[in-house]
Design an enzyme around this catalytic site. Structure first.
Site, PDB file in Angstrom:
ATOM      1  N   HIS A 225      -9.582   2.511  -0.260  1.00  0.00           N
ATOM      2  CA  HIS A 225      -8.159   2.178  -0.246  1.00  0.00           C
ATOM      3  C   HIS A 225      -7.754   1.716  -1.638  1.00  0.00           C
ATOM      4  O   HIS A 225      -8.084   0.614  -2.060  1.00  0.00           O
ATOM      5  CB  HIS A 225      -7.902   1.086   0.785  1.00  0.00           C
ATOM      6  CG  HIS A 225      -6.451   0.921   1.120  1.00  0.00           C
ATOM      7  ND1 HIS A 225      -5.423   1.406   0.342  1.00  0.00           N
ATOM      8  CD2 HIS A 225      -5.840   0.322   2.185  1.00  0.00           C
ATOM      9  CE1 HIS A 225      -4.265   1.111   0.890  1.00  0.00           C
ATOM     10  NE2 HIS A 225      -4.491   0.461   2.009  1.00  0.00           N
TER      11      HIS A 225
ATOM     12  N   PHE B  11       1.580  -3.150   4.465  1.00  0.00           N
ATOM     13  CA  PHE B  11       1.949  -4.504   4.842  1.00  0.00           C
ATOM     14  C   PHE B  11       3.416  -4.740   4.484  1.00  0.00           C
ATOM     15  O   PHE B  11       3.931  -4.200   3.499  1.00  0.00           O
ATOM     16  CB  PHE B  11       1.079  -5.524   4.107  1.00  0.00           C
ATOM     17  CG  PHE B  11      -0.267  -5.749   4.739  1.00  0.00           C
ATOM     18  CD1 PHE B  11      -0.630  -5.147   5.930  1.00  0.00           C
ATOM     19  CD2 PHE B  11      -1.191  -6.588   4.138  1.00  0.00           C
ATOM     20  CE1 PHE B  11      -1.866  -5.370   6.515  1.00  0.00           C
ATOM     21  CE2 PHE B  11      -2.436  -6.824   4.700  1.00  0.00           C
ATOM     22  CZ  PHE B  11      -2.776  -6.207   5.894  1.00  0.00           C
TER      23      PHE B  11
ATOM     24  N   LYS C 185      -9.414   8.274   2.898  1.00  0.00           N
ATOM     25  CA  LYS C 185      -9.886   6.944   2.497  1.00  0.00           C
ATOM     26  C   LYS C 185     -11.336   6.731   2.894  1.00  0.00           C
ATOM     27  O   LYS C 185     -12.016   5.861   2.334  1.00  0.00           O
ATOM     28  CB  LYS C 185      -9.014   5.849   3.121  1.00  0.00           C
ATOM     29  CG  LYS C 185      -7.664   5.645   2.478  1.00  0.00           C
ATOM     30  CD  LYS C 185      -6.958   4.421   3.065  1.00  0.00           C
ATOM     31  CE  LYS C 185      -5.587   4.191   2.440  1.00  0.00           C
ATOM     32  NZ  LYS C 185      -4.581   5.167   2.911  1.00  0.00           N
TER      33      LYS C 185
ATOM     34  N   CYS D  28       0.801  -1.229   0.000  1.00  0.00           N
ATOM     35  CA  CYS D  28       0.000   0.000   0.000  1.00  0.00           C
ATOM     36  C   CYS D  28       0.830   1.273   0.000  1.00  0.00           C
ATOM     37  O   CYS D  28       0.267   2.370  -0.043  1.00  0.00           O
ATOM     38  CB  CYS D  28      -0.931  -0.007   1.207  1.00  0.00           C
ATOM     39  SG  CYS D  28      -1.936  -1.493   1.317  1.00  0.00           S
TER      40      CYS D  28
ATOM     41  N   HIS E 209      -2.766   7.759   6.874  1.00  0.00           N
ATOM     42  CA  HIS E 209      -2.978   6.511   6.136  1.00  0.00           C
ATOM     43  C   HIS E 209      -4.389   6.011   6.403  1.00  0.00           C
ATOM     44  O   HIS E 209      -5.090   5.596   5.477  1.00  0.00           O
ATOM     45  CB  HIS E 209      -1.924   5.488   6.551  1.00  0.00           C
ATOM     46  CG  HIS E 209      -1.983   4.205   5.800  1.00  0.00           C
ATOM     47  ND1 HIS E 209      -1.812   4.134   4.437  1.00  0.00           N
ATOM     48  CD2 HIS E 209      -2.201   2.932   6.213  1.00  0.00           C
ATOM     49  CE1 HIS E 209      -1.903   2.873   4.037  1.00  0.00           C
ATOM     50  NE2 HIS E 209      -2.152   2.127   5.098  1.00  0.00           N
TER      51      HIS E 209
ATOM     52  N   GLU F 289      -1.515   4.250  14.185  1.00  0.00           N
ATOM     53  CA  GLU F 289      -1.087   5.472  13.496  1.00  0.00           C
ATOM     54  C   GLU F 289      -1.293   6.702  14.371  1.00  0.00           C
ATOM     55  O   GLU F 289      -0.427   7.589  14.421  1.00  0.00           O
ATOM     56  CB  GLU F 289      -1.832   5.638  12.176  1.00  0.00           C
ATOM     57  CG  GLU F 289      -1.353   6.880  11.421  1.00  0.00           C
ATOM     58  CD  GLU F 289      -1.945   7.035  10.040  1.00  0.00           C
ATOM     59  OE1 GLU F 289      -1.453   7.914   9.293  1.00  0.00           O
ATOM     60  OE2 GLU F 289      -2.882   6.296   9.697  1.00  0.00           O
TER      61      GLU F 289
END
Length: 417
Positions: free
Chosen positions: A341, A402, A336, A165, A304, A315
């Site tokens: 996403h 990830f 998002k 991502c 994010h 986060e």
């Protein structure tokens, strides 16, 4: 080594708002969610999830049949976004000029995966023994970068980044470095992904991080930082930023939309799927060090913020660590919540939103956030309406992926240099 300033001179975006970065941002400011229920068909039964699908995207009309027939949907979106940004930067695509000082850096987590899924279906479902002879070059991971390079005559580096991502954010950061360090004059940067194939949707479903459809309707399904958040929403699309040597841009009278001032990247080196706040803080500090700024200079963070239970809390913890006592005053939002996403393209669409937030002095809100989870408190969440007239000058755009890949981009309002 001399350090060159880097201007943002063009933006492009492919979203359900069409091929328009400005229309996309207008709808963010309106708090409009693009999330709908989307179905991918395949035997023995279809899969339906809340998702963001660019239903009106017509590659034949936008690109012409010869290009559209030779490219995957993800590459078509990459080209459409890049052509928009190219025009805004003041270039004519009709000019067949090869430019050795211009290059491309592109990101995608899945590349042209739709081409291969269709191939598998043709073989195993429809009994076809041979696939179209161009399947390999249409489906290769660097197809988007290659096509952008060919169509726009970009003869400097042609780079492809695959970092889950954070793929597009990595591409933007590495393109910025090439200009900053004098290795290129202009880089077309960004990312594209089309994760709404049957296999990809089922794979994410199996990971158990996909949002359930909200009782209030699909558009409310993505709720970053909310106590009832249930997971991420997959989205498709593309976004492009034209990065250019500042002096070159000024000399040719290009529109300077913002200045890119910093890039930080690092690895958690700890876990495939669980994020680490220490790594996220390190990436933000690296971006600020590259910009020559302290955390006190940051006026806005495009988080994010995927709407997963663990990821959102981690986060916000990283932001509290970075800003310390100042954290409650720092505006934060997760776009998002509206555009979903976009996987490997996420960092690009969010960078576009960040640049336009600075340019228009309007910071978008986090949609669907009427209550903030206690684990996500301690920062100034933008809720209910955009934050207009804040005078924000410096912003961070976060991408945490990830594999422990952390990427942070720093931008400055063009008139604040």
């Amino acid at each position: 080594m001399s350090r060159h300033r880097v201007a943002v001179t063009g933006l492009g975006a492919v979203t359900p708002a069409g091929v328009s970065a400005d229309d996309f941002f207008d709808r963010l400011l309106a708090g409009e969610s693009f999330v709908r229920l989307h179905t991918a068909d395949a035997p023995p039964r279809p899969v339906t999830q809340p998702a963001v699908h660019c239903a009106g995207f017509d590659a034949d009309t936008l690109l012409g049949r010869p290009i559209a027939s030779a490219t995957d949907r993800s590459v078509q979106m990459a080209l459409a976004a890049s052509f928009e940004a190219w025009r805004q930067a003041g270039f004519d695509r009709g000019e067949k000029v090869v430019r050795p000082e211009f290059g491309v850096a592109w990101g995608s987590a899945l590349g042209s995966s739709g081409t291969f899924e269709r191939g598998y279906k043709e073989m195993w479902q429809n009994g076809r023994e041979r696939l179209p002879p161009m399947s390999v070059v249409i489906g290769m991971s660097n197809a988007a970068a290659s096509q952008i390079s060919i169509q726009l005559g970009l003869a400097n580096a042609s780079l492809t980044y695959v970092a889950a991502c954070s793929s597009a954010a990595s591409a933007i950061g590495e393109g910025y470095k090439r200009i900053r360090d004098g290795e290129a004059t202009l880089m077309v940067t960004g990312g594209s992904d089309v994760p709404l194939t049957y296999a990809t949707m089922k794979a994410w479903e199996a990971l158990r991080v996909i949002a359930v459809a909200d009782e209030a309707g699909a558009p409310a399904s993505c709720r970053p930082f909310h106590p009832a958040r249930s997971g991420l929403v997959l989205g498709e699309g593309a976004a492009t930023l034209i990065l250019e040597n500042w002096d070159h841009a000024v000399a040719r009278g290009a529109p300077i939309l913002a200045e890119m001032i910093g890039y930080g990247t690092c690895s958690d080196a700890s876990h495939l799927v669980r994020p680490d706040p220490a790594g996220q803080v390190r990436a933000m500090r690296l971006a600020l060090a590259d910009a020559g700024l302290s955390p006190d200079a940051v006026d806005y963070v495009n988080a994010h913020g995927t709407s997963t239970v663990e990821g959102d809390a981690i986060e916000i913890d990283s932001l509290r660590q970075l800003f310390g006592e100042r954290a409650p005053a720092v505006p934060v939002s997760a776009t998002k919540s509206m555009h979903g996403h976009l996987m490997g393209a996420a960092g690009a669409i969010e960078a576009v939103a960040t640049v336009l937030a600075l340019r228009r002095d309007a910071l978008p809100q986090t949609a669907n956030l009427d209550t903030v989870d206690a684990a996500c408190g301690g920062v100034r969440h933008i809720v209910g309406a955009p934050l207009v007239g804040s005078g924000a000058r410096v912003a961070l755009s976060n991408s945490f992926a990830f594999g422990g890949c952390n990427v942070v981009l720093a931008f400055r309002k063009a008139d604040a240099a």
